[in-house]
Scaffold this active site. Sequence first.
Site, PDB file in Angstrom:
ATOM      1  N   ASP A   1       0.822  -1.267   0.125  1.00 48.09           N
ATOM      2  CA  ASP A   1       0.114  -0.086  -0.088  1.00 48.09           C
ATOM      3  C   ASP A   1       0.844   1.329  -0.029  1.00 48.09           C
ATOM      4  O   ASP A   1       2.018   1.211   0.440  1.00 48.09           O
ATOM      5  CB  ASP A   1      -0.820  -0.126   1.307  1.00 48.09           C
ATOM      6  CG  ASP A   1      -2.067   0.890   1.058  1.00 48.09           C
ATOM      7  OD1 ASP A   1      -3.138   0.352   0.932  1.00 48.09           O
ATOM      8  OD2 ASP A   1      -2.043   2.023   1.001  1.00 48.09           O
TER       9      ASP A   1
ATOM     10  N   HIS B   1     -19.829  -5.053 -14.954  1.00 48.19           N
ATOM     11  CA  HIS B   1     -19.973  -5.026 -13.274  1.00 48.19           C
ATOM     12  C   HIS B   1     -20.597  -3.527 -13.030  1.00 48.19           C
ATOM     13  O   HIS B   1     -19.983  -2.546 -12.727  1.00 48.19           O
ATOM     14  CB  HIS B   1     -18.821  -5.269 -12.671  1.00 48.19           C
ATOM     15  CG  HIS B   1     -18.920  -5.260 -10.980  1.00 48.19           C
ATOM     16  ND1 HIS B   1     -19.726  -6.082 -10.429  1.00 48.19           N
ATOM     17  CD2 HIS B   1     -17.977  -4.423  -9.927  1.00 48.19           C
ATOM     18  CE1 HIS B   1     -19.522  -5.715  -9.135  1.00 48.19           C
ATOM     19  NE2 HIS B   1     -18.713  -5.040  -8.798  1.00 48.19           N
TER      20      HIS B   1
HETATM   21  N1  APR Z   1      -0.853   1.408  -4.710  1.00 48.22           N
HETATM   22  C1  APR Z   1      -1.050   0.829  -3.370  1.00 48.22           C
HETATM   23  N2  APR Z   1      -2.226   1.219  -2.759  1.00 48.22           N
HETATM   24  C2  APR Z   1      -3.003   2.065  -3.082  1.00 48.22           C
HETATM   25  C3  APR Z   1      -2.733   3.078  -4.229  1.00 48.22           C
HETATM   26  C4  APR Z   1      -1.376   2.826  -5.049  1.00 48.22           C
HETATM   27  N3  APR Z   1      -1.042   3.402  -5.968  1.00 48.22           N
HETATM   28  N4  APR Z   1      -3.344   3.821  -4.278  1.00 48.22           N
HETATM   29  C5  APR Z   1      -4.481   3.746  -3.310  1.00 48.22           C
HETATM   30  N5  APR Z   1      -3.942   2.584  -2.495  1.00 48.22           N
HETATM   31  C6  APR Z   1      -4.785   2.036  -1.585  1.00 48.22           C
HETATM   32  C7  APR Z   1      -5.097   3.075  -0.465  1.00 48.22           C
HETATM   33  O1  APR Z   1      -3.998   3.671   0.462  1.00 48.22           O
HETATM   34  C8  APR Z   1      -6.008   2.298   0.601  1.00 48.22           C
HETATM   35  O2  APR Z   1      -5.436   1.428   1.553  1.00 48.22           O
HETATM   36  O3  APR Z   1      -5.830   1.317  -1.709  1.00 48.22           O
HETATM   37  C9  APR Z   1      -6.514   1.087  -0.465  1.00 48.22           C
HETATM   38  C10 APR Z   1      -8.044   1.416  -0.788  1.00 48.22           C
HETATM   39  O4  APR Z   1      -8.635   0.750   0.426  1.00 48.22           O
HETATM   40  P1  APR Z   1     -10.040   1.342   0.653  1.00 48.22           P
HETATM   41  O5  APR Z   1     -10.154   2.668   0.869  1.00 48.22           O
HETATM   42  O6  APR Z   1     -10.515   0.580   2.134  1.00 48.22           O
HETATM   43  O7  APR Z   1     -11.229   0.544  -0.290  1.00 48.22           O
HETATM   44  P2  APR Z   1     -11.666  -0.797  -0.441  1.00 48.22           P
HETATM   45  O8  APR Z   1     -12.991  -0.862   0.072  1.00 48.22           O
HETATM   46  O9  APR Z   1     -10.543  -1.797  -0.088  1.00 48.22           O
HETATM   47  O10 APR Z   1     -12.072  -0.796  -2.123  1.00 48.22           O
HETATM   48  C11 APR Z   1     -10.733  -1.074  -3.086  1.00 48.22           C
HETATM   49  O11 APR Z   1     -12.133  -2.420  -4.613  1.00 48.22           O
HETATM   50  O12 APR Z   1     -14.367  -3.348  -4.817  1.00 48.22           O
HETATM   51  C12 APR Z   1     -13.259  -2.268  -5.009  1.00 48.22           C
HETATM   52  O13 APR Z   1     -14.800  -0.288  -5.565  1.00 48.22           O
HETATM   53  C13 APR Z   1     -13.912  -0.879  -4.551  1.00 48.22           C
HETATM   54  O14 APR Z   1     -12.376   0.259  -6.202  1.00 48.22           O
HETATM   55  C14 APR Z   1     -12.253   0.010  -4.709  1.00 48.22           C
HETATM   56  C15 APR Z   1     -11.365  -1.062  -4.332  1.00 48.22           C
END
Ligand code: APR
Length: 316
Positions: free
Chosen positions: A37, A179
């Site tokens: 992350d 989707h």
């Molecule tokens: N590289 C790695 N991680 C990243 C990056 C990146 N470039 N950009 C964002 N992130 C991380 C964020 O820091 C965060 O911890 O992606 C994570 C997303 O987590 P959440 O906000 O909890 O979202 P989540 O519910 O996990 O959904 C993620 O999956 O089902 C789909 O629609 C949903 O697009 C969304 C994705």
Amino acid sequence: MKIQQRKITVVGAGFVGMTTAAKCAERNLAAEVVLTDIVEGRPQGIALDLNQSAAVEGWTTHVTGTNDPADTRDSDLFIVTAGKPRKPGMSRSDLLEVNGKVIASVAETIRDGSPEAIVIVVTNPLDTMVHLMRAKLGFPGRRVVGMAGVLDSARFSLFLAEATGTSVKDVDAMVLGAHGDSMVPMPRACTVNGVAALDLIDGATMDALADRTRHGGAEIVKLLKTGSAYYAPAAGSVAMAASILNDERRVLPCACFLNGQYGFEGIYMGVPAVLGAGGVEDIVELSLDTEARIQMQKTAGAVQGDLESLRDLGLL
Ligand code: APR
């Protein structure tokens, strides 16, 4: 490939990513699961917590939490969950720009460090993000696949089980297409241990369940108020990962790159696929009635519209 040599990377340590990493580890799908992350400390903390739970549960996978893309090198499989989820009232397409940039940067890491990997994309809007991922990677379509159909079909299965008063274990449901709201639930393909679901419920009830499935994600977003579903999306992506890594050749509905199948060329669409060691080993073509064919055209139009927007943003 032996499990002792396997490496899975889960990109994004948010709700979907952390749940996915946990399920991969608990199922001993690989020797190492890397959770990465951009937020410092988060993947490391989750990894430490997960590794401590291994001491209780007795699984042997090692989970590595990191912010360093170099730690993902030589992964056999990526599950990409990085990016923003929806908020109440948003459509998945509202995430195009913000998540398109995330996918482009994740693609660089994968291409540079793991050019032979298979990639499962979970980030929304799914059909467009998986298309962008493949375009940026330049990988063959069979090695880049999207997780959506397993989730949408699972939702449909649950609603059918509740309506028929039967075990969800015995219900098989099928959802094709994009989707999003234009997805194509297939009532005629739904069965309860071989019995046609339409023999157990009437057409109007079936239509209502199909409609609830179309809006199944939004129903959860509305209840949660912040964030979107994560248990079932994680379960869906791990089922796909297991079928690929263990060469199970399960038939699962996934977003696949189509080369003429179902009459579409060069776009991703949710269709039943045989998932095995090479990724998408085969695409199963169901015979569609006129109504389903019209709906497939509509859903393809919705994906094309999002791809156009991505091009207008200069991301594709
Ligand atoms: N590289 C790695 N991680 C990243 C990056 C990146 N470039 N950009 C964002 N992130 C991380 C964020 O820091 C965060 O911890 O992606 C994570 C997303 O987590 P959440 O906000 O909890 O979202 P989540 O519910 O996990 O959904 C993620 O999956 O089902 C789909 O629609 C949903 O697009 C969304 C994705």
